[in-house]
Write an enzyme that holds these catalytic residues in place. Structure first.
Site, short mmCIF file in Angstrom:
data_model
loop_
_atom_site.label_atom_id
_atom_site.label_comp_id
_atom_site.label_asym_id
_atom_site.label_seq_id
_atom_site.Cartn_x
_atom_site.Cartn_y
_atom_site.Cartn_z
CB THR A 82 -0.90 0.02 1.26
OG1 THR A 82 -1.52 -1.25 1.42
CG2 THR A 82 -1.97 1.09 1.15
NE ARG A 105 5.18 0.67 5.55
CZ ARG A 105 4.15 1.45 5.81
NH1 ARG A 105 3.23 1.08 6.66
NH2 ARG A 105 4.02 2.62 5.20
CB SER A 126 4.08 4.60 8.08
OG SER A 126 3.02 5.41 8.42
CG HIS A 127 1.08 2.89 10.99
ND1 HIS A 127 1.20 3.12 9.65
CD2 HIS A 127 0.46 1.72 11.11
CE1 HIS A 127 0.67 2.12 8.99
NE2 HIS A 127 0.20 1.24 9.85
CE LYS A 139 5.61 7.07 0.69
NZ LYS A 139 4.32 7.56 1.14
CG ASP A 144 2.22 8.30 11.10
OD1 ASP A 144 2.51 9.49 10.87
OD2 ASP A 144 2.16 7.44 10.20
CG ASP A 158 5.34 8.35 7.76
OD1 ASP A 158 4.48 8.07 8.61
OD2 ASP A 158 5.12 8.30 6.54
CG ASP A 195 1.94 9.60 6.65
OD1 ASP A 195 1.89 9.12 7.79
OD2 ASP A 195 2.13 8.91 5.62
NE ARG A 196 -1.24 5.81 9.25
CZ ARG A 196 -1.78 4.61 9.33
NH1 ARG A 196 -2.43 4.25 10.42
NH2 ARG A 196 -1.68 3.77 8.32
CB THR A 249 -6.90 1.35 0.99
OG1 THR A 249 -8.21 1.17 1.52
CG2 THR A 249 -5.93 1.59 2.12
CD GLU A 306 -5.81 6.34 2.94
OE1 GLU A 306 -6.11 5.26 2.41
OE2 GLU A 306 -4.65 6.62 3.29
CD GLU A 307 -9.54 3.20 7.68
OE1 GLU A 307 -9.53 3.08 8.91
OE2 GLU A 307 -8.64 2.78 6.93
CE LYS A 321 -1.36 8.30 5.89
NZ LYS A 321 -0.96 7.33 4.88
NE ARG A 378 -5.56 -2.16 7.57
CZ ARG A 378 -4.64 -2.26 8.54
NH1 ARG A 378 -4.99 -2.56 9.76
NH2 ARG A 378 -3.37 -2.05 8.27
C1 VG1 Z 1 -2.84 1.30 5.89
C2 VG1 Z 1 -4.11 2.13 5.92
C3 VG1 Z 1 -4.19 3.01 4.69
C4 VG1 Z 1 -2.91 3.86 4.58
C5 VG1 Z 1 -1.69 2.98 4.62
C6 VG1 Z 1 -0.40 3.78 4.65
O1 VG1 Z 1 -2.86 0.45 4.76
O2 VG1 Z 1 -5.24 1.31 6.01
O3 VG1 Z 1 -5.33 3.82 4.77
O4 VG1 Z 1 -2.91 4.60 3.39
O5 VG1 Z 1 -1.71 2.16 5.79
O6 VG1 Z 1 -0.37 4.66 5.73
P1 VG1 Z 1 -3.28 -1.10 4.85
O7 VG1 Z 1 -3.06 -1.65 3.47
O8 VG1 Z 1 -2.42 -1.71 5.90
O9 VG1 Z 1 -4.71 -1.11 5.27
V1 VG1 Z 1 1.11 5.17 6.41
O10 VG1 Z 1 0.84 6.24 7.57
O11 VG1 Z 1 1.82 3.71 6.55
O12 VG1 Z 1 1.94 5.82 5.07
CO CO Z 2 2.52 7.29 8.15
#
Ligand code: VG1
Ligand code: CO
Length: 542
Positions: free
Chosen positions: A17, A21, A112-113, A125, A276, A278, A280-281, A343, A362-363, A375, A495
């Protein structure tokens, strides 16, 4: 001296996504980083002398990986790398830097998170020239290249000092080391009414911002405490640490628990926020009230015109498919278009570039706008502050008024983490096969009005993405969505997204868990989650 090193494909370098990673030890394996970075250079074919932005979230392995990327960039004809001091730059700041410096692209080092540290996660990325994550055709080309790689090119020399701001050279390439905060802070100043936010803080408005020992600490300290006059100590966990202080830098109700508890306590400040790994959240919690990210998108959309950067109104709103329909109601009321995408932020890029959407969300706690192509966590917090400064009402008051006007969408996401990948795939396969039969079936008081496997036609470049999540839409405004995560690094994560629309204000103060209880039970029985995964309950509910 440039060296060409023979190598062979390493299985599984397909970006998910949000980039490639994996666990840190996988990245540390011989040639793993080199192969993937060379695949990027081979696939994207940047012109000789191109500029590249490089930055990471400071997690374990960030500094080593920066050195490899620099040496490989120098050996692959890059003319200039703009690098955040210490190898650090938040994801939205990289996006801004690519755009403002007209770079050809950027490489972001982050998971990221996801948790960090020697046994944690790492990620690479690639972002393209518009500042956004590479679209699917580019990530596919990178993956294909990784499967056929025979050699990589690398500069043979000592490591570079990456901690002093200024210009140095690596072979024929200039390395420009910059303060990662300055340009981003200047951009924020053009979007928001800093005088009003300063006046809000001066009037006694209190806030806690939890940077989760991740990348946004220096940004938040400079902007909130430095420029806007928030009290010292507003920003906590403000120092980026390689292991995020042993915590999981995911700003949700599970991992930002202490912030949530503070917001629910007698000592609650006016606003609690977090970002988070990096940057972006974002997480927004008012005194006594958690704002779901889906609601936050809708609220920001309804109020964005109060900030100077959005005073002209919005061209359109885009949300990922699993994000609730709350923003749809704002779009409908304002007569603007709502785009529903798969997504991942990469699907918003074309809509933003074409001027079709101004705000996206995004949720999963991601909100952003056309100011960059990622984001942006701190941006969302500043937009909230701008709105609070103009309206001079509390977060909870604004949210409740919004629900009264538009109705409330109760929402929850159930994650079943680290389940067996084959079982998860079988579950999705079985449910997909039953979708046509489910249509028209009655469960309790509602009937399945529509059931499909979400696919997206990009309205700008015509590209087509399928299998983006199974959707069940019920009469009376409820919805269930099932998809598998594309960011996990161990097994599979299922999910399940649940929502129910409630127009009646008399019911808006009910507990989300109670309102969604029946739907949650249905989500498990309908897909036979226990039979396929062995799990009775989700591991995380957000
Ligand atoms: C998750 C979230 C998605 C987001 C992605 C990257 O992906 O659901 O909404 O864009 O992380 O976010 P997934 O495929 O695990 O549902 V971040 O903050 O990692 O750049
Ligand atoms: Co992030």
């Amino acid at each position: 001296m440039i060296r060409t090193v023979p190598t062979g494909p390493i299985a599984g370098q397909r970006p998910g996504t949000s980039g490639l990673r994996k666990k840190v030890p996988i990245f540390q394996a011989s040639h793993y980083v080199e192969n993937f970075v060379q695949s990027i250079f081979d696939a994207v074919k940047l012109p000789a002398g191109a500029t590249l932005v490089v930055g990471g979230d400071g997690r374990f392995f960030n500094r080593e990986c920066v050195q490899t990327v620099l040496k490989m960039a120098a050996a692959n004809g890059i003319g200039r790398v703009i690098l955040g001091q210490g190898g650090i730059m938040s994801t939205p700041a990289v996006s801004n830097m690519i755009r403002s410096r007209r770079a050809a692209g950027g490489i972001i080092l982050s998971a990221s998170h996801n948790p960090g540290g020697p046994e944690g996660d790492f990620g690479i990325k690639y972002n393209v020239g518009n500042g956004g994550p590479a679209p699917e055709k580019v990530t596919e080309a990178i993956f294909e290249r990784s499967e056929a790689i025979t050699a990589f090119r690398i500069w043979d020399g000592a490591d570079l000092d990456i901690d002093s701001v200024g210009e140095t050279r690596l072979g024929g390439m200039v390395v420009e080391i910059v303060d990662p905060v300055a340009d981003y802070a200047a951009l924020m100043q053009t979007l928001f009414d800093f005088d009003r936010i300063r006046a809000l803080f001066a009037s006694g408005f209190s806030m806690r911002y939890d940077a989760m020992s991740a990348v946004t600490g220096p940004y938040a300290k400079a902007i909130l405490e430095g420029t806007l006059g928030a009290a010292r100590g507003t920003v906590v966990n403000g120092m980026p640490l390689p292991d995020f202080g042993g915590n999981h830098p995911d700003p949700n109700l599970k991992y930002a628990r202490s912030l949530f508890e503070l917001a629910m306590s007698r000592e609650a400040p006016d606003l609690c926020a977090a970002s988070d790994g990096d940057g972006d959240r974002n997480l927004i919690i008012g005194r006594g009230l958690f704002v779901t990210p889906s609601d936050s998108l809708a609220l920001l959309a309804a109020n964005a015109h109060l900030a100077p950067g959005y005073a002209q109104g919005l061209a359109g709103i885009a949300r990922s498919m699993p994000t609730s329909g709350a923003a749809d109601r704002v779009a409908a009321r304002h007569g603007i278009r709502l785009y529903e995408t798969p997504t991942g932020w990469k699907f918003f890029g074309n809509l933003l570039d074409a001027g079709l959407a101004t705000l996206c969300g995004e949720e999963s706690a991601g909100t952003g706008s056309n100011h960059v192509r990622e984001k942006d966590g701190l941006w969302a917090v500043l937009l909230w502050l701008n709105i609070l400064a103009v309206r001079r009402q509390g977060v909870a008051e604004i949210v409740r008024a919004h629900w009264a006007e538009y109705g409330r969408t109760f929402y929850a996401r159930h994650d079943y983490e680290e389940i067996d990948a084959d079982g998860a795939a079988a579950m999705i396969g079985a449910l997909r096969a039953r979708l046509p039969d489910l249509k028209g079936q009655r469960f309790g008081v509602s009937e399945v009005e529509a059931a499909d496997d979400f696919a997206y036609h990009d309205p700008v470049d015509g590209s087509y993405s399928e299998h983006q999540g199974l959707r069940l839409i019920f009469s009376g405004g409820s919805r269930l969505v099932y998809r598998l995560s594309g960011t996990g690094t161990a097994g599979a994560t299922l999910r399940v997204y649940l929502e129910r629309f409630e127009p009646d204000p008399a019911r808006h103060d009910e507990e989300t868990g109670a309102v969604l209880g029946e739907l949650a039970a249905l989500s498990r029985s309908l897909a036979e989650i226990e039979r396929f995964t062995g799990r009775k309950q989700p591991s995380v509910v957000t």
